[in-house]
Design a protein around this motif. Structure first.
Motif, PDB file in Angstrom:
ATOM      1  N   LEU A 182       0.820  -1.177   0.028  1.00  0.00           N
ATOM      2  CA  LEU A 182       0.028  -0.108  -0.038  1.00  0.00           C
ATOM      3  C   LEU A 182       0.929   1.388   0.037  1.00  0.00           C
ATOM      4  O   LEU A 182       0.540   2.258  -0.499  1.00  0.00           O
ATOM      5  N   LEU A 183       2.008   1.298   0.526  1.00  0.00           N
ATOM      6  CA  LEU A 183       2.947   2.475   0.627  1.00  0.00           C
ATOM      7  C   LEU A 183       3.919   2.378  -0.467  1.00  0.00           C
ATOM      8  O   LEU A 183       4.583   3.382  -0.287  1.00  0.00           O
ATOM      9  N   MET A 184       3.777   1.452  -1.414  1.00  0.00           N
ATOM     10  CA  MET A 184       4.879   1.650  -2.479  1.00  0.00           C
ATOM     11  C   MET A 184       4.790   2.997  -3.113  1.00  0.00           C
ATOM     12  O   MET A 184       3.618   3.499  -3.307  1.00  0.00           O
ATOM     13  N   GLN A 185       6.076   3.620  -3.605  1.00  0.00           N
ATOM     14  CA  GLN A 185       5.884   4.954  -4.363  1.00  0.00           C
ATOM     15  C   GLN A 185       5.515   4.536  -5.646  1.00  0.00           C
ATOM     16  O   GLN A 185       5.396   3.554  -6.260  1.00  0.00           O
ATOM     17  N   PRO A 186       4.747   5.745  -6.607  1.00  0.00           N
ATOM     18  CA  PRO A 186       4.267   5.520  -7.669  1.00  0.00           C
ATOM     19  C   PRO A 186       5.091   4.751  -8.934  1.00  0.00           C
ATOM     20  O   PRO A 186       4.974   4.017  -9.643  1.00  0.00           O
ATOM     21  N   GLY A 187       6.412   4.907  -8.558  1.00  0.00           N
ATOM     22  CA  GLY A 187       7.402   4.479  -9.598  1.00  0.00           C
ATOM     23  C   GLY A 187       7.935   3.260  -9.101  1.00  0.00           C
ATOM     24  O   GLY A 187       8.745   2.332  -9.514  1.00  0.00           O
ATOM     25  N   GLY A 188       7.474   2.359  -8.127  1.00  0.00           N
ATOM     26  CA  GLY A 188       7.527   1.028  -7.549  1.00  0.00           C
ATOM     27  C   GLY A 188       8.695   0.966  -6.416  1.00  0.00           C
ATOM     28  O   GLY A 188       9.150   0.064  -6.009  1.00  0.00           O
ATOM     29  N   GLN A 189       9.110   2.290  -6.070  1.00  0.00           N
ATOM     30  CA  GLN A 189      10.115   2.117  -4.671  1.00  0.00           C
ATOM     31  C   GLN A 189       9.209   1.791  -3.517  1.00  0.00           C
ATOM     32  O   GLN A 189       8.575   2.646  -3.213  1.00  0.00           O
ATOM     33  N   ALA A 190       9.895   1.032  -2.623  1.00  0.00           N
ATOM     34  CA  ALA A 190       9.441   0.782  -1.536  1.00  0.00           C
ATOM     35  C   ALA A 190      10.152   1.774  -0.397  1.00  0.00           C
ATOM     36  O   ALA A 190      11.177   1.996  -0.528  1.00  0.00           O
ATOM     37  N   PRO A 191       9.364   2.306   0.542  1.00  0.00           N
ATOM     38  CA  PRO A 191       9.628   3.108   1.527  1.00  0.00           C
ATOM     39  C   PRO A 191      10.924   2.247   2.391  1.00  0.00           C
ATOM     40  O   PRO A 191      10.802   1.153   2.548  1.00  0.00           O
ATOM     41  N   GLU A 192      11.817   3.187   2.681  1.00  0.00           N
ATOM     42  CA  GLU A 192      12.987   2.615   3.842  1.00  0.00           C
ATOM     43  C   GLU A 192      12.461   2.266   5.065  1.00  0.00           C
ATOM     44  O   GLU A 192      11.602   3.310   5.607  1.00  0.00           O
ATOM     45  N   LEU A 193      12.990   1.187   5.755  1.00  0.00           N
ATOM     46  CA  LEU A 193      12.326   1.181   7.160  1.00  0.00           C
ATOM     47  C   LEU A 193      13.376   1.505   8.064  1.00  0.00           C
ATOM     48  O   LEU A 193      14.654   1.262   7.873  1.00  0.00           O
ATOM     49  N   MET A 194      12.923   2.193   9.389  1.00  0.00           N
ATOM     50  CA  MET A 194      13.746   2.422  10.313  1.00  0.00           C
ATOM     51  C   MET A 194      13.374   1.980  11.639  1.00  0.00           C
ATOM     52  O   MET A 194      12.095   1.660  11.584  1.00  0.00           O
ATOM     53  N   ALA A 195      14.129   1.560  12.294  1.00  0.00           N
ATOM     54  CA  ALA A 195      13.519   1.029  13.632  1.00  0.00           C
ATOM     55  C   ALA A 195      14.820   1.255  14.976  1.00  0.00           C
ATOM     56  O   ALA A 195      15.994   1.466  14.573  1.00  0.00           O
ATOM     57  N   VAL A 196      14.342   1.071  15.994  1.00  0.00           N
ATOM     58  CA  VAL A 196      15.223   1.137  17.475  1.00  0.00           C
ATOM     59  C   VAL A 196      15.154  -0.251  18.002  1.00  0.00           C
ATOM     60  O   VAL A 196      14.117  -0.701  18.305  1.00  0.00           O
ATOM     61  N   VAL A 197      16.307  -0.576  18.407  1.00  0.00           N
ATOM     62  CA  VAL A 197      16.222  -1.933  19.125  1.00  0.00           C
ATOM     63  C   VAL A 197      17.099  -1.457  20.473  1.00  0.00           C
ATOM     64  O   VAL A 197      18.222  -0.980  20.502  1.00  0.00           O
ATOM     65  N   ARG A 198      16.700  -2.350  21.573  1.00  0.00           N
ATOM     66  CA  ARG A 198      17.175  -2.187  22.945  1.00  0.00           C
ATOM     67  C   ARG A 198      17.993  -3.336  23.310  1.00  0.00           C
ATOM     68  O   ARG A 198      17.610  -4.377  22.845  1.00  0.00           O
ATOM     69  N   HIS A 199      19.111  -3.271  23.965  1.00  0.00           N
ATOM     70  CA  HIS A 199      19.741  -4.151  24.811  1.00  0.00           C
ATOM     71  C   HIS A 199      18.785  -5.168  25.345  1.00  0.00           C
ATOM     72  O   HIS A 199      18.047  -4.604  26.180  1.00  0.00           O
ATOM     73  N   PRO A 200      18.978  -6.219  25.053  1.00  0.00           N
ATOM     74  CA  PRO A 200      17.914  -7.429  25.486  1.00  0.00           C
ATOM     75  C   PRO A 200      17.630  -7.371  27.119  1.00  0.00           C
ATOM     76  O   PRO A 200      16.553  -7.568  27.698  1.00  0.00           O
ATOM     77  N   VAL A 201      18.892  -7.038  28.029  1.00  0.00           N
ATOM     78  CA  VAL A 201      18.477  -7.068  29.375  1.00  0.00           C
ATOM     79  C   VAL A 201      17.861  -5.844  29.723  1.00  0.00           C
ATOM     80  O   VAL A 201      16.979  -5.898  30.678  1.00  0.00           O
ATOM     81  N   ASP A 202      18.314  -4.884  29.166  1.00  0.00           N
ATOM     82  CA  ASP A 202      17.390  -3.515  29.384  1.00  0.00           C
ATOM     83  C   ASP A 202      16.157  -3.576  28.757  1.00  0.00           C
ATOM     84  O   ASP A 202      15.267  -2.989  29.370  1.00  0.00           O
ATOM     85  N   TRP A 203      15.789  -4.159  27.883  1.00  0.00           N
ATOM     86  CA  TRP A 203      14.518  -4.228  27.162  1.00  0.00           C
ATOM     87  C   TRP A 203      13.741  -5.052  28.277  1.00  0.00           C
ATOM     88  O   TRP A 203      12.433  -4.701  28.481  1.00  0.00           O
ATOM     89  N   LEU A 204      14.092  -6.276  28.542  1.00  0.00           N
ATOM     90  CA  LEU A 204      13.579  -6.897  29.451  1.00  0.00           C
ATOM     91  C   LEU A 204      13.084  -6.299  30.861  1.00  0.00           C
ATOM     92  O   LEU A 204      12.134  -6.206  31.421  1.00  0.00           O
ATOM     93  N   GLY A 205      14.094  -5.416  31.420  1.00  0.00           N
ATOM     94  CA  GLY A 205      14.021  -4.843  32.580  1.00  0.00           C
ATOM     95  C   GLY A 205      12.868  -3.707  32.414  1.00  0.00           C
ATOM     96  O   GLY A 205      12.220  -3.314  33.523  1.00  0.00           O
ATOM     97  N   SER A 206      12.795  -3.028  31.270  1.00  0.00           N
ATOM     98  CA  SER A 206      11.891  -1.948  31.000  1.00  0.00           C
ATOM     99  C   SER A 206      10.350  -2.656  31.173  1.00  0.00           C
ATOM    100  O   SER A 206       9.302  -2.321  31.697  1.00  0.00           O
ATOM    101  N   TRP A 207      10.450  -3.949  30.361  1.00  0.00           N
ATOM    102  CA  TRP A 207       9.030  -4.436  30.693  1.00  0.00           C
ATOM    103  C   TRP A 207       8.662  -4.628  32.023  1.00  0.00           C
ATOM    104  O   TRP A 207       7.591  -4.737  32.609  1.00  0.00           O
ATOM    105  N   PHE A 208       9.578  -5.213  32.681  1.00  0.00           N
ATOM    106  CA  PHE A 208       9.546  -5.779  34.041  1.00  0.00           C
ATOM    107  C   PHE A 208       8.993  -4.673  34.729  1.00  0.00           C
ATOM    108  O   PHE A 208       8.035  -4.506  35.658  1.00  0.00           O
ATOM    109  N   ARG A 209       9.707  -3.515  34.553  1.00  0.00           N
ATOM    110  CA  ARG A 209       9.338  -2.410  35.574  1.00  0.00           C
ATOM    111  C   ARG A 209       7.963  -1.842  35.128  1.00  0.00           C
ATOM    112  O   ARG A 209       7.168  -1.397  36.162  1.00  0.00           O
TER     113      ARG A 209
END
Length: 198
Positions: A55-82
């Protein structure tokens, strides 16, 4: 999830990685904001590629670039725990109020964890159906200055997110035994974090 059509960029909202703060700062500038229900806000790579990418493809057929942020696994689990110690969850099966952080992580390591430790996986969120990391720009949560610098340049604006959805503060230290078990059982979580820009 935030979509910037002109800049051909989509920011995926990995849970517990500061994306609520980014959405607060960038929503007025975005072409599209998916904020509710949670399964749309937190659309993982695999689901994005299957349903939203066409649905988000550009008219010329170019796909959007994706960006994301990832957290250190222990810190990520700590955030969920808290986050799950908060008063609103007292007495709920998702509450972590009556468990230690070690017990929480040990439960997370099980094939079928209890509800309080069922928090998903950053690695699964970020991987495609082929098992590859599916984002073009992957940043570590711990290198937030690089996240902001990238967005400043890409969006041609000064990005200044305010902290939102912050978990209660507490000292969380995993025992060496539990930390080693987490690495043994979930090596992909660490591999994805190591693959991100430091």
């Amino acid at each position: 999830m935030l979509v910037f059509s002109k800049e051909n960029l989509v920011i995926l909202a990995v849970p517990k990685t500061g994306t609520t703060a980014l959405a607060g700062a960038l929503a007025p500038r975005a072409s599209m904001v998916l904020r509710d229900p949670p399964h749309l806000k937190h659309t993982p790579c695999r689901r994005y590629n299957r349903f939203l990418r066409p649905l988000l493809m550009q008219p010329g057929g170019q796909a959007p670039e994706l960006m994301a942020v990832v957290r250190h696994p222990v810190d990520w689990l700590g955030s969920w725990f808290r986050y799950r110690t908060r008063d609103a969850l007292a007495g709920h099966p998702n509450s972590t109020r009556d468990v230690t952080f070690d017990d929480f992580v040990l439960e997370y390591c099980k094939a079928q964890p209890a509800p309080f430790a069922t928090v998903g996986s950053q690695a699964k969120f970020l991987r495609t159906a082929d098992g590859e990391i599916g984002v073009d720009h992957l940043f570590r949560y711990e290198a937030w200055d690089k996240v902001i610098r990238f967005l400043d340049q890409r969006l041609h604006m000064r990005v200044a997110p305010q902290q939102k959805n912050v978990s209660p503060s507490m000292d969380l230290t995993l025992s060496a035994t539990v930390a080693a078990q987490l690495r043994d059982i979930h090596p992909d979580e660490f591999a994805v974090w190591h693959a991100a820009q430091a």
